[in-house]
Design an enzyme around this catalytic site. Structure first.
Site, PDB file in Angstrom:
ATOM      1  N   TRP A   1     -33.696   3.082  27.353  1.00 31.17           N
ATOM      2  CA  TRP A   1     -33.608   4.021  26.094  1.00 31.17           C
ATOM      3  C   TRP A   1     -34.696   4.925  25.897  1.00 31.17           C
ATOM      4  CZ3 TRP A   1     -35.484   2.626  20.754  1.00 31.17           C
ATOM      5  CH2 TRP A   1     -35.006   3.428  19.882  1.00 31.17           C
TER       6      TRP A   1
ATOM      7  N   ASP B   1     -34.314  -6.400  23.352  1.00 32.17           N
ATOM      8  CA  ASP B   1     -33.722  -5.297  22.376  1.00 32.17           C
ATOM      9  C   ASP B   1     -32.242  -5.589  22.326  1.00 32.17           C
ATOM     10  OD1 ASP B   1     -33.149  -3.166  20.884  1.00 32.17           O
ATOM     11  OD2 ASP B   1     -34.328  -1.711  22.477  1.00 32.17           O
TER      12      ASP B   1
ATOM     13  N   LYS C   1     -24.826   0.090  15.008  1.00 27.16           N
ATOM     14  CA  LYS C   1     -23.697   0.223  15.758  1.00 27.16           C
ATOM     15  C   LYS C   1     -22.752  -0.851  15.434  1.00 27.16           C
ATOM     16  CE  LYS C   1     -26.173   2.921  18.587  1.00 27.16           C
ATOM     17  NZ  LYS C   1     -27.479   3.273  18.259  1.00 27.16           N
TER      18      LYS C   1
END
Length: 408
Positions: free
Chosen positions: A133, A215, A251
């Protein structure tokens, strides 16, 4: 003269810059595959029905106020979030070896965890996957890590997890290095290790005395099953490994701008928790002092009310199912077109993103000639596809890879 003379203009943050270019584009046909947010078949943001209903109930609850939360956050939310990721029957929960810290979404959880490890535990070396990311390296550098290194994750030639090089890189990492692992739906590749591969990764990390930092930004959103998406984290806990886990509810609850996150902490000795929490309180105090309540109240109510939780499960299954359908549709159109290259990885990947393998030159061509906007590394947000544009995108990719050659 100004105190601010000479400050260089930083390069734009690509994902937001590309999204802005899309919004400013005046072409009648354009497709936005940039920013990581869910979209409906109609191309619109989706407020989950259970989130909306819960918000209405909260707004009408006259017993609530806007007083400060505790520094470590909404206690009910912290407990519910920790149970979601570890599982209610987790040995770490049963033995009192875990707790949560409410943070500003996943980014805030990463930052709080990173600052704690760097300044309290004096850990200065962190490994992130290559690729990873776009914000991971920046967060850890700003938090105080002097060494931000890569471990191999992606086999660019075969479009798979390069487990051999991954394990080799971990074997060579110095003791007490922090290893960032994506819990599920790896960003940007969309490809996760298999369960057998996760076991190999855990064995090396434990044997080499490395520290695990998970994560997980897509629990439930990736597969539609929160337990399945948390399998790797729960396996590491079962192996007796200490860790911190960054959780985001952007999300999977659609709460992007509410900044709802949690840092789950798992330790081996409950006696260290009091010291840990006291020092973490100082980290939080110096950053945001205490967190916002609204999103945390929503997530807490949904996760702790059986009927609401069932409605949430239905919503995440709706989202994950639509993404899978769009993956299959895109692959189907590419195969019908006999598009040069191999594309099966599109349906082998999971979650929001697909790491297409398109080169930066091909990305530029797609944007310039077809107004299909995506990131320069070839990552696309599958949620930007729908039944009305997926064929157009496939034809655009087909034309592009024929016009701009690569080794796909």
């Amino acid at each position: 003269m100004s105190f601010f003379d000479g400050i260089p203009v930083a390069p734009p943050i690509e994902v937001f810059h590309k999204n802005k270019l899309y919004l400013e584009e005046t072409a009648p046909v354009k497709v936005n595959l940039t920013i990581g947010a869910y979209r409906t078949e109609e191309g619109l943001p989706w407020v989950l029905p259970v989130v909306h209903d819960t918000e209405v109930e909260i707004a009408n609850d006259t017993t609530l106020n806007h007083e400060y939360l505790p520094v470590l956050g909404h206690e009910g939310f912290r407990k519910a979030a920790t149970e979601l990721v570890l599982g209610e029957d987790s040995p770490a929960i049963k033995e009192g070896r875990s707790f949560g810290v409410q943070c500003l979404s996943g980014t805030g959880a990463l930052r709080a965890g990173a600052e704690f490890l760097a300044h309290v535990c004096n850990m200065k070396t962190v490994y992130v996957s290559n690729p990873t990311w776009g914000n991971h390296k920046l967060v850890f550098k700003k938090a105080g890590f002097s060494e931000v290194r890569d471990y191999t994750f992606w086999d660019y030639d075969n479009k798979r997890v390069h487990i051999e090089k991954l394990l080799s890189d971990l074997e060579n990492a110095p003791e007490k290095s922090v290893i960032i692992l994506h819990g599920c739906a790896h960003n940007p590749t969309g490809m996760d290790p298999t369960q057998d591969q996760w076991k190999l990764i855990a064995e090396v990390i434990k044997r080499k005395n490395l520290f695990t930092f998970f994560d997980i930004a897509y629990q439930g959103f990736a597969s539609g099953d929160p337990a399945a998406d948390a399998w790797a984290i729960r396996y590491f806990v079962e192996q007796g490994m200490e860790m911190v886990v960054s959780q985001s509810f952007a999300k999977n609850f659609g709460l992007y701008n509410e900044r709802v996150g949690n840092l789950t902490v798992v330790v081996n000795n409950p006696a260290v928790i009091a010291g840990f929490q006291s020092q973490m309180s100082l980290v939080i105090r110096a950053n945001w002092s205490n967190p916002p309540a609204h999103g945390a109240r929503i997530v807490h109510k949904v996760l702790t009310t059986p009927a609401r939780r069932e409605h949430w499960h239905q919503a995440i299954q709706t989202m994950s199912s639509r993404i899978k359908e769009m993956r299959a549709a895109l692959l189907g159109h590419l195969k019908q077109l006999s598009t040069p290259g191999t594309w099966d990885h599109i349906t082998q990947q999971i979650g929001m993103f697909s790491y297409t393998g398109l080169t930066s030159a091909q990305v530029d061509h797609l944007i310039a000639h077809h107004k299909v906007f995506l990131l320069s590394d070839g990552r696309i947000n599958i949620c930007g596809l729908n039944t009305k544009n997926v064929e157009y995108v496939a034809k655009a990719i087909d034309e592009t890879v024929r016009a701009v050659k690569s080794n796909i």
